[in-house]
Design a protein around this motif. Structure first.
Motif, PDB file in Angstrom:
ATOM      1  N   GLY A 141      50.433  37.786  28.325  1.00  9.52           N
ATOM      2  CA  GLY A 141      51.570  37.225  29.049  1.00  9.52           C
ATOM      3  C   GLY A 141      51.416  37.258  30.551  1.00  9.52           C
ATOM      4  N   ILE A 142      50.281  36.765  31.070  1.00  9.85           N
ATOM      5  CA  ILE A 142      50.067  36.834  32.517  1.00  9.85           C
ATOM      6  C   ILE A 142      50.771  35.675  33.224  1.00  9.85           C
ATOM      7  CG2 ILE A 142      47.856  38.024  32.189  1.00  9.85           C
ATOM      8  CD1 ILE A 142      46.460  35.475  33.110  1.00  9.85           C
ATOM      9  N   ASN A 143      51.186  35.952  34.458  1.00 10.65           N
ATOM     10  CA  ASN A 143      51.854  34.959  35.297  1.00 10.65           C
ATOM     11  C   ASN A 143      51.153  34.891  36.646  1.00 10.65           C
ATOM     12  OD1 ASN A 143      54.538  34.194  33.793  1.00 10.65           O
ATOM     13  ND2 ASN A 143      54.365  36.413  33.625  1.00 10.65           N
ATOM     14  N   LEU A 144      50.814  33.661  37.052  1.00 10.55           N
ATOM     15  CA  LEU A 144      50.141  33.447  38.336  1.00 10.55           C
ATOM     16  C   LEU A 144      50.666  32.176  38.985  1.00 10.55           C
ATOM     17  CD1 LEU A 144      46.311  34.094  37.733  1.00 10.55           C
ATOM     18  CD2 LEU A 144      47.884  35.520  39.035  1.00 10.55           C
ATOM     19  N   ASP A 145      50.763  32.204  40.301  1.00 12.18           N
ATOM     20  CA  ASP A 145      51.060  31.003  41.087  1.00 12.18           C
ATOM     21  C   ASP A 145      49.979  30.869  42.143  1.00 12.18           C
ATOM     22  OD1 ASP A 145      53.534  29.433  40.481  1.00 12.18           O
ATOM     23  OD2 ASP A 145      54.400  31.448  40.445  1.00 12.18           O
ATOM     24  N   ILE A 146      49.124  29.871  42.001  1.00  5.23           N
ATOM     25  CA  ILE A 146      48.035  29.641  42.946  1.00  5.23           C
ATOM     26  C   ILE A 146      48.370  28.385  43.736  1.00  5.23           C
ATOM     27  CG2 ILE A 146      45.556  29.207  43.176  1.00  5.23           C
ATOM     28  CD1 ILE A 146      45.289  30.520  40.347  1.00  5.23           C
ATOM     29  N   VAL A 147      48.447  28.514  45.048  1.00  9.28           N
ATOM     30  CA  VAL A 147      48.881  27.385  45.866  1.00  9.28           C
ATOM     31  C   VAL A 147      47.705  26.473  46.180  1.00  9.28           C
ATOM     32  CG1 VAL A 147      50.750  28.744  46.875  1.00  9.28           C
ATOM     33  CG2 VAL A 147      48.567  28.613  48.057  1.00  9.28           C
ATOM     34  N   ASP A 148      48.015  25.253  46.558  1.00 12.11           N
ATOM     35  CA  ASP A 148      47.008  24.258  46.902  1.00 12.11           C
ATOM     36  C   ASP A 148      46.122  24.777  48.036  1.00 12.11           C
ATOM     37  OD1 ASP A 148      45.681  21.897  46.793  1.00 12.11           O
ATOM     38  OD2 ASP A 148      47.173  20.734  47.887  1.00 12.11           O
ATOM     39  N   HIS A 149      44.813  24.562  47.920  1.00 10.59           N
ATOM     40  CA  HIS A 149      43.793  24.955  48.907  1.00 10.59           C
ATOM     41  C   HIS A 149      43.520  26.459  48.941  1.00 10.59           C
ATOM     42  CE1 HIS A 149      44.048  20.878  50.316  1.00 10.59           C
ATOM     43  NE2 HIS A 149      45.268  21.032  50.786  1.00 10.59           N
ATOM     44  N   GLU A 150      44.052  27.218  48.001  1.00  7.47           N
ATOM     45  CA  GLU A 150      43.885  28.671  48.035  1.00  7.47           C
ATOM     46  C   GLU A 150      42.584  29.098  47.353  1.00  7.47           C
ATOM     47  OE1 GLU A 150      46.686  32.608  47.396  1.00  7.47           O
ATOM     48  OE2 GLU A 150      46.998  30.907  46.072  1.00  7.47           O
ATOM     49  N   PHE A 151      41.969  30.144  47.898  1.00  6.74           N
ATOM     50  CA  PHE A 151      40.831  30.797  47.255  1.00  6.74           C
ATOM     51  C   PHE A 151      41.396  32.031  46.559  1.00  6.74           C
ATOM     52  CE2 PHE A 151      36.040  31.101  47.568  1.00  6.74           C
ATOM     53  CZ  PHE A 151      35.918  32.081  46.593  1.00  6.74           C
ATOM     54  N   PHE A 152      41.565  31.932  45.242  1.00  6.52           N
ATOM     55  CA  PHE A 152      42.216  32.985  44.465  1.00  6.52           C
ATOM     56  C   PHE A 152      41.189  33.639  43.554  1.00  6.52           C
ATOM     57  CE2 PHE A 152      44.889  35.081  41.439  1.00  6.52           C
ATOM     58  CZ  PHE A 152      46.079  35.335  42.099  1.00  6.52           C
ATOM     59  N   VAL A 153      41.170  34.981  43.551  1.00  2.00           N
ATOM     60  CA  VAL A 153      40.185  35.726  42.776  1.00  2.00           C
ATOM     61  C   VAL A 153      40.865  36.545  41.688  1.00  2.00           C
ATOM     62  CG1 VAL A 153      38.463  37.577  42.849  1.00  2.00           C
ATOM     63  CG2 VAL A 153      38.489  35.829  44.640  1.00  2.00           C
ATOM     64  N   LEU A 154      40.340  36.438  40.470  1.00  2.00           N
ATOM     65  CA  LEU A 154      40.708  37.330  39.375  1.00  2.00           C
ATOM     66  C   LEU A 154      39.662  38.439  39.328  1.00  2.00           C
ATOM     67  CD1 LEU A 154      41.585  34.816  36.504  1.00  2.00           C
ATOM     68  CD2 LEU A 154      43.155  35.981  38.047  1.00  2.00           C
ATOM     69  N   LEU A 155      40.101  39.671  39.556  1.00  2.00           N
ATOM     70  CA  LEU A 155      39.204  40.814  39.662  1.00  2.00           C
ATOM     71  C   LEU A 155      39.495  41.807  38.550  1.00  2.00           C
ATOM     72  CD1 LEU A 155      37.126  42.565  41.295  1.00  2.00           C
ATOM     73  CD2 LEU A 155      39.103  43.431  42.587  1.00  2.00           C
ATOM     74  N   GLY A 156      38.450  42.233  37.855  1.00  3.62           N
ATOM     75  CA  GLY A 156      38.640  43.223  36.808  1.00  3.62           C
ATOM     76  C   GLY A 156      37.332  43.619  36.174  1.00  3.62           C
ATOM     77  N   GLN A 157      37.379  44.683  35.402  1.00  4.60           N
ATOM     78  CA  GLN A 157      36.192  45.152  34.708  1.00  4.60           C
ATOM     79  C   GLN A 157      35.850  44.233  33.535  1.00  4.60           C
ATOM     80  OE1 GLN A 157      37.940  48.932  33.812  1.00  4.60           O
ATOM     81  NE2 GLN A 157      36.990  49.974  35.551  1.00  4.60           N
ATOM     82  N   THR A 158      34.688  44.452  32.936  1.00  5.17           N
ATOM     83  CA  THR A 158      34.305  43.700  31.744  1.00  5.17           C
ATOM     84  C   THR A 158      35.356  43.893  30.654  1.00  5.17           C
ATOM     85  OG1 THR A 158      31.967  43.994  32.261  1.00  5.17           O
ATOM     86  CG2 THR A 158      32.523  43.423  29.985  1.00  5.17           C
ATOM     87  N   GLY A 159      35.784  42.785  30.053  1.00  4.65           N
ATOM     88  CA  GLY A 159      36.792  42.854  29.005  1.00  4.65           C
ATOM     89  C   GLY A 159      38.221  42.806  29.499  1.00  4.65           C
ATOM     90  N   ALA A 160      38.409  42.588  30.789  1.00  7.47           N
ATOM     91  CA  ALA A 160      39.765  42.565  31.347  1.00  7.47           C
ATOM     92  C   ALA A 160      40.521  41.286  31.003  1.00  7.47           C
ATOM     93  CB  ALA A 160      39.724  42.744  32.868  1.00  7.47           C
ATOM     94  N   GLY A 161      39.804  40.212  30.649  1.00  2.00           N
ATOM     95  CA  GLY A 161      40.440  38.938  30.327  1.00  2.00           C
ATOM     96  C   GLY A 161      40.230  37.867  31.368  1.00  2.00           C
ATOM     97  N   LYS A 162      39.380  38.137  32.363  1.00  2.64           N
ATOM     98  CA  LYS A 162      39.174  37.205  33.467  1.00  2.64           C
ATOM     99  C   LYS A 162      38.602  35.861  32.994  1.00  2.64           C
ATOM    100  CE  LYS A 162      36.137  39.785  35.486  1.00  2.64           C
ATOM    101  NZ  LYS A 162      35.932  40.724  34.362  1.00  2.64           N
ATOM    102  N   THR A 163      37.501  35.927  32.261  1.00  2.00           N
ATOM    103  CA  THR A 163      36.849  34.700  31.810  1.00  2.00           C
ATOM    104  C   THR A 163      37.723  33.945  30.819  1.00  2.00           C
ATOM    105  OG1 THR A 163      34.633  35.585  32.199  1.00  2.00           O
ATOM    106  CG2 THR A 163      34.827  33.767  30.629  1.00  2.00           C
ATOM    107  N   THR A 164      38.437  34.683  29.969  1.00  4.34           N
ATOM    108  CA  THR A 164      39.343  34.024  29.023  1.00  4.34           C
ATOM    109  C   THR A 164      40.407  33.231  29.767  1.00  4.34           C
ATOM    110  OG1 THR A 164      38.993  35.760  27.382  1.00  4.34           O
ATOM    111  CG2 THR A 164      40.970  34.401  27.132  1.00  4.34           C
ATOM    112  N   ALA A 165      40.960  33.801  30.824  1.00  4.38           N
ATOM    113  CA  ALA A 165      41.956  33.079  31.628  1.00  4.38           C
ATOM    114  C   ALA A 165      41.357  31.812  32.220  1.00  4.38           C
ATOM    115  CB  ALA A 165      42.479  33.990  32.741  1.00  4.38           C
ATOM    116  N   LEU A 166      40.131  31.929  32.726  1.00  2.00           N
ATOM    117  CA  LEU A 166      39.465  30.780  33.332  1.00  2.00           C
ATOM    118  C   LEU A 166      39.225  29.685  32.287  1.00  2.00           C
ATOM    119  CD1 LEU A 166      38.632  30.736  36.327  1.00  2.00           C
ATOM    120  CD2 LEU A 166      36.275  31.076  35.588  1.00  2.00           C
ATOM    121  N   ARG A 167      38.788  30.073  31.114  1.00  2.00           N
ATOM    122  CA  ARG A 167      38.506  29.096  30.051  1.00  2.00           C
ATOM    123  C   ARG A 167      39.789  28.431  29.554  1.00  2.00           C
ATOM    124  NH1 ARG A 167      33.539  29.091  27.687  1.00  2.00           N
ATOM    125  NH2 ARG A 167      34.414  28.481  25.674  1.00  2.00           N
TER     126      ARG A 167
END
Length: 370
Positions: free
Chosen positions: A21-47
């Protein structure tokens, strides 16, 4: 370009909750980073954002429009993977031009785009080479260029420089950040490397086990971690985190780490926060190594401690000080960042004190910042 919103995004793989149940608001032109350890869900969110995975719950919006039913092609995103796979039988030029052919652009327009991006990434001399003739850094630049020629609404990058050596990673961090600014693109970047997050991001979201702990600018997260996980994860070397007893005596509040290491808490804001939330009791005390002052000379309110070890790093020396023993009679260590000019030896005594307004305290049971 595009703004991106994730609303209660949830993804499961059998019994494993990858995104909770993650919530994010990324604004136009922003460089936004998802940071976490292996298995945190970063790549799944990207996919999920790319449309390569279908979320089990929640919604994804580009510029306010829900895109959950859109195919990856309809979402108009460029996905840069950890391993850049180039077509081995094509030249660099042909690899970069390849994603433009389905768009029915003229040969002149394709040529102009490829050469523009090649010039931007300083890879013009490579255009006639095959992938087997490229170094690791050159391959990274070509892979990045192949994504950039498309001019997508959104760039998605999944640890694109993690396979490079330290020098090339440093160069590529600056390169990617500079190009993102030049193109004015929105970028969602995934990494486990906090140096990448701190040096590249406009804002960072810290993930653990599919949940977001904190969102903010790199310095906000560094200076004001919301809980023990963020405090311990952000920073290299990491924050000292030690059990601490708070003792209130009239108008004085004291922190006691061990019998011999006690310090007055004098910063008004910190005292007020502790009085409101903790009072007398056990907390977790946090202080970053650079906020631990050490000297061979006497200092007011300093505590004399024995040097357990040290690590010269060139610009600074990380000094390990013994502050006492734990319940298992093992040494309790406090790390300090000292000037490289400080002559340190194991077993010697140094004087130590804390920067008063740079102390952190956390609830021992919940881990939340006080």
């Amino acid at each position: 370009m595009a703004s991106v919103k994730l609303e209660n995004l949830t993804k499961r793989f059998d019994d494993v909750i990858a995104l909770d149940g993650i919530n994010l608001d990324i604004v136009d032109h922003e460089f936004f980073v998802l940071l976490g350890q292996t298995g945190a869900g970063k790549t799944t969110a990207l996919r999920c954002v790319a449309g390569l995975e279908r979320a089990d719950g929640g919604a994804i919006f580009f510029d306010g429009q829900q895109v959950d039913e859109y195919t990856p092609a309809e979402r108009d995103v460029a996905f840069v993977f950890q391993s850049h796979i180039l077509y081995p039988h094509l030249t660099v030029y042909e690899n970069m031009a390849f994603p433009l052919h389905p768009r029915k652009l003229s040969a002149d327009e394709i040529d102009a785009r490829v050469r523009e991006i090649a010039a931007m990434l300083h890879i013009e001399p490579l255009l006639g080479r095959k992938p087997s003739q490229l170094s690791g850094g050159e391959t990274q630049r070509v892979g990045l260029g192949r994504a950039m020629v498309r001019r997508p609404k959104l760039f998605l990058m999944d640890e694109p420089i993690s396979n490079l050596d330290a020098k090339l990673r440093s160069e590529m961090r600056a390169e990617i950040k500079w190009r993102q600014r030049q193109l004015g693109t929105t970028m969602l970047y995934v990494t486990h490397d906090q140096i990448e997050a701190m040096s590249m991001a406009d804002r960072v979201a810290v993930l653990e086990a599919g949940r977001i702990h904190q969102i903010g600018t790199p310095m906000d997260i560094y200076n004001s971690p919301v809980n023990l996980f963020v405090a311990g994860f952000i920073g290299n070397p990491s924050m000292n985190l030690l059990p601490c007893d708070l003792v209130a005596d009239r108008d004085r509040l004291t922190g006691r780490l061990t019998r011999n290491v006690q310090f007055g808490i004098t910063d008004a804001a910190i005292v007020h926060g502790l009085s409101e939330s903790a009072g007398n009791g056990r907390v977790v005390f946090g202080v970053r190594p650079e906020d631990v002052i050490v000297s061979q000379q006497a200092m007011p309110d300093a505590i004399a401690l024995e040097v357990y070890g040290f690590e010269p790093l060139g610009a600074e020396t990380i000094v390990e000080l013994i502050i006492g023993k734990n319940e298992k009679s093992a040494n309790l260590i406090l790390r300090a960042s000292a000037p490289a000019t400080l002559n340190v030896n194991i077993g010697q005594t140094l004087n130590m004190k804390f920067v008063p307004d740079r102390l952190h305290f956390f609830n021992q049971e919940t881990g939340e910042a006080i």
